[in-house]
Scaffold this motif. Sequence first.
Motif, PDB file in Angstrom:
ATOM      1  N   ARG A 134       0.818  -1.222   0.000  1.00 22.91           N
ATOM      2  CA  ARG A 134       0.000   0.000   0.000  1.00 22.91           C
ATOM      3  C   ARG A 134       0.848   1.267   0.000  1.00 22.91           C
ATOM      4  N   GLY A 135       2.125   1.132   0.371  1.00 26.83           N
ATOM      5  CA  GLY A 135       3.009   2.291   0.373  1.00 26.83           C
ATOM      6  C   GLY A 135       2.896   3.165   1.600  1.00 26.83           C
ATOM      7  N   TRP A 136       2.339   2.625   2.689  1.00 30.93           N
ATOM      8  CA  TRP A 136       2.241   3.386   3.938  1.00 30.93           C
ATOM      9  C   TRP A 136       2.086   2.400   5.100  1.00 30.93           C
ATOM     10  N   GLY A 137       2.852   2.632   6.140  1.00 30.10           N
ATOM     11  CA  GLY A 137       2.711   1.793   7.328  1.00 30.10           C
ATOM     12  C   GLY A 137       3.604   2.291   8.441  1.00 30.10           C
ATOM     13  N   ARG A 138       3.205   1.963   9.669  1.00 33.62           N
ATOM     14  CA  ARG A 138       3.985   2.317  10.839  1.00 33.62           C
ATOM     15  C   ARG A 138       4.053   1.092  11.755  1.00 33.62           C
ATOM     16  N   ILE A 139       5.269   0.727  12.111  1.00 29.24           N
ATOM     17  CA  ILE A 139       5.463  -0.343  13.093  1.00 29.24           C
ATOM     18  C   ILE A 139       6.207   0.241  14.282  1.00 29.24           C
ATOM     19  N   VAL A 140       5.638   0.066  15.444  1.00 31.73           N
ATOM     20  CA  VAL A 140       6.265   0.512  16.685  1.00 31.73           C
ATOM     21  C   VAL A 140       6.414  -0.714  17.581  1.00 31.73           C
ATOM     22  N   THR A 141       7.635  -1.012  17.957  1.00 31.97           N
ATOM     23  CA  THR A 141       7.919  -2.211  18.749  1.00 31.97           C
ATOM     24  C   THR A 141       8.407  -1.812  20.137  1.00 31.97           C
ATOM     25  N   MET A 142       7.855  -2.460  21.137  1.00 33.26           N
ATOM     26  CA  MET A 142       8.170  -2.116  22.517  1.00 33.26           C
ATOM     27  C   MET A 142       9.357  -2.939  23.018  1.00 33.26           C
ATOM     28  N   SER A 143      10.467  -2.268  23.231  1.00 29.46           N
ATOM     29  CA  SER A 143      11.607  -2.882  23.891  1.00 29.46           C
ATOM     30  C   SER A 143      11.602  -2.418  25.347  1.00 29.46           C
ATOM     31  N   SER A 144      12.773  -2.169  25.905  1.00 32.09           N
ATOM     32  CA  SER A 144      12.880  -1.798  27.318  1.00 32.09           C
ATOM     33  C   SER A 144      14.298  -1.329  27.584  1.00 32.09           C
ATOM     34  N   MET A 145      14.467  -0.566  28.652  1.00 32.81           N
ATOM     35  CA  MET A 145      15.814  -0.248  29.101  1.00 32.81           C
ATOM     36  C   MET A 145      16.602  -1.516  29.391  1.00 32.81           C
ATOM     37  N   ALA A 146      15.901  -2.579  29.791  1.00 29.53           N
ATOM     38  CA  ALA A 146      16.579  -3.850  30.037  1.00 29.53           C
ATOM     39  C   ALA A 146      17.146  -4.439  28.759  1.00 29.53           C
ATOM     40  N   GLY A 147      16.574  -4.081  27.609  1.00 28.83           N
ATOM     41  CA  GLY A 147      17.119  -4.523  26.337  1.00 28.83           C
ATOM     42  C   GLY A 147      18.363  -3.753  25.939  1.00 28.83           C
ATOM     43  N   TRP A 148      18.507  -2.535  26.437  1.00 33.35           N
ATOM     44  CA  TRP A 148      19.694  -1.718  26.197  1.00 33.35           C
ATOM     45  C   TRP A 148      20.828  -2.084  27.139  1.00 33.35           C
ATOM     46  N   GLN A 149      20.496  -2.211  28.422  1.00 35.19           N
ATOM     47  CA  GLN A 149      21.521  -2.261  29.456  1.00 35.19           C
ATOM     48  C   GLN A 149      21.505  -3.529  30.297  1.00 35.19           C
ATOM     49  N   GLY A 150      20.652  -4.463  29.962  1.00 34.26           N
ATOM     50  CA  GLY A 150      20.534  -5.655  30.783  1.00 34.26           C
ATOM     51  C   GLY A 150      19.672  -5.386  31.995  1.00 34.26           C
ATOM     52  N   GLY A 151      19.250  -6.464  32.629  1.00 30.78           N
ATOM     53  CA  GLY A 151      18.435  -6.341  33.835  1.00 30.78           C
ATOM     54  C   GLY A 151      18.764  -7.485  34.770  1.00 30.78           C
ATOM     55  N   PHE A 152      19.259  -7.173  35.945  1.00 25.93           N
ATOM     56  CA  PHE A 152      19.664  -8.212  36.906  1.00 25.93           C
ATOM     57  C   PHE A 152      18.483  -9.133  37.199  1.00 25.93           C
ATOM     58  N   GLY A 153      18.686 -10.430  37.009  1.00 26.34           N
ATOM     59  CA  GLY A 153      17.626 -11.402  37.249  1.00 26.34           C
ATOM     60  C   GLY A 153      16.574 -11.455  36.157  1.00 26.34           C
TER      61      GLY A 153
END
Length: 258
Positions: A134-153
Amino acid sequence: MDLGLDDKTALVTGGGGRIGSEDCETLAAEGAEIVVLDVDEDGAETVADGIEDDGGTAHAVECDLTDREDVATTIEAIREETGGIDVLVNNAGMVDARARVENFEDDIWERDIAVNLTGSYNVTREVFPAMCERGWGRIVTMSSMAGWQGGFGQISYSATKAALIGFGKTLALEGAQSGVTSNVVAPSIVVGALADLPPDQLEEVDEHFARIAKATPMRQLGREEDVANLVAYLASEQSSYITGQVVGVTGGIDLFSF
């Protein structure tokens, strides 16, 4: 600012949850037709009914994102009912597991990969080609600060959220010449009304939350609407030259400070 969503259909996975429901309501307030997709049918219906009561248009859809056949059938039915999906918010995810890696349960690891990562792949795979056509679209995906910097446990959560950053950037490359953008949102912790509490009261409610608030330069935690407002902008006509980006909603906690 008119975000240009009046004639768009937005599908939000995990739309019955805290952040997902806020995404749905914010996109609906901007005029989008909303598909509230969740494995919890009752939760999806509650959100959809609220949007309808406020004068919007919404559909509650039950779907198991880990079941590829269910996803394919569901997306086809949504496409027939709405005419097509213009905005996809990959929001669904599990964040309840906490253990050091040597004590982590294998079935929880497999579950989180199936829901957080493969679930996003399953639904995007069904939606993305039609957006490009169609030539138009938006995808927004939810990551997290834990995906950037890790998360203990949080070995499974951090790993899947890190993978979603590469996932979103790859979609940006593949959709760039077809009018389809893909961006990733990486929030810190969001706690709703608890963000309004002064530090001493917050510590009485949850010491973990209080520690994070103290480590945040703004000295407060986030709210669901902080995330949803960004999602709505990235889903809009106005964000047409923004793609392949990872945008933090963090109060500055990812900054080096001393």
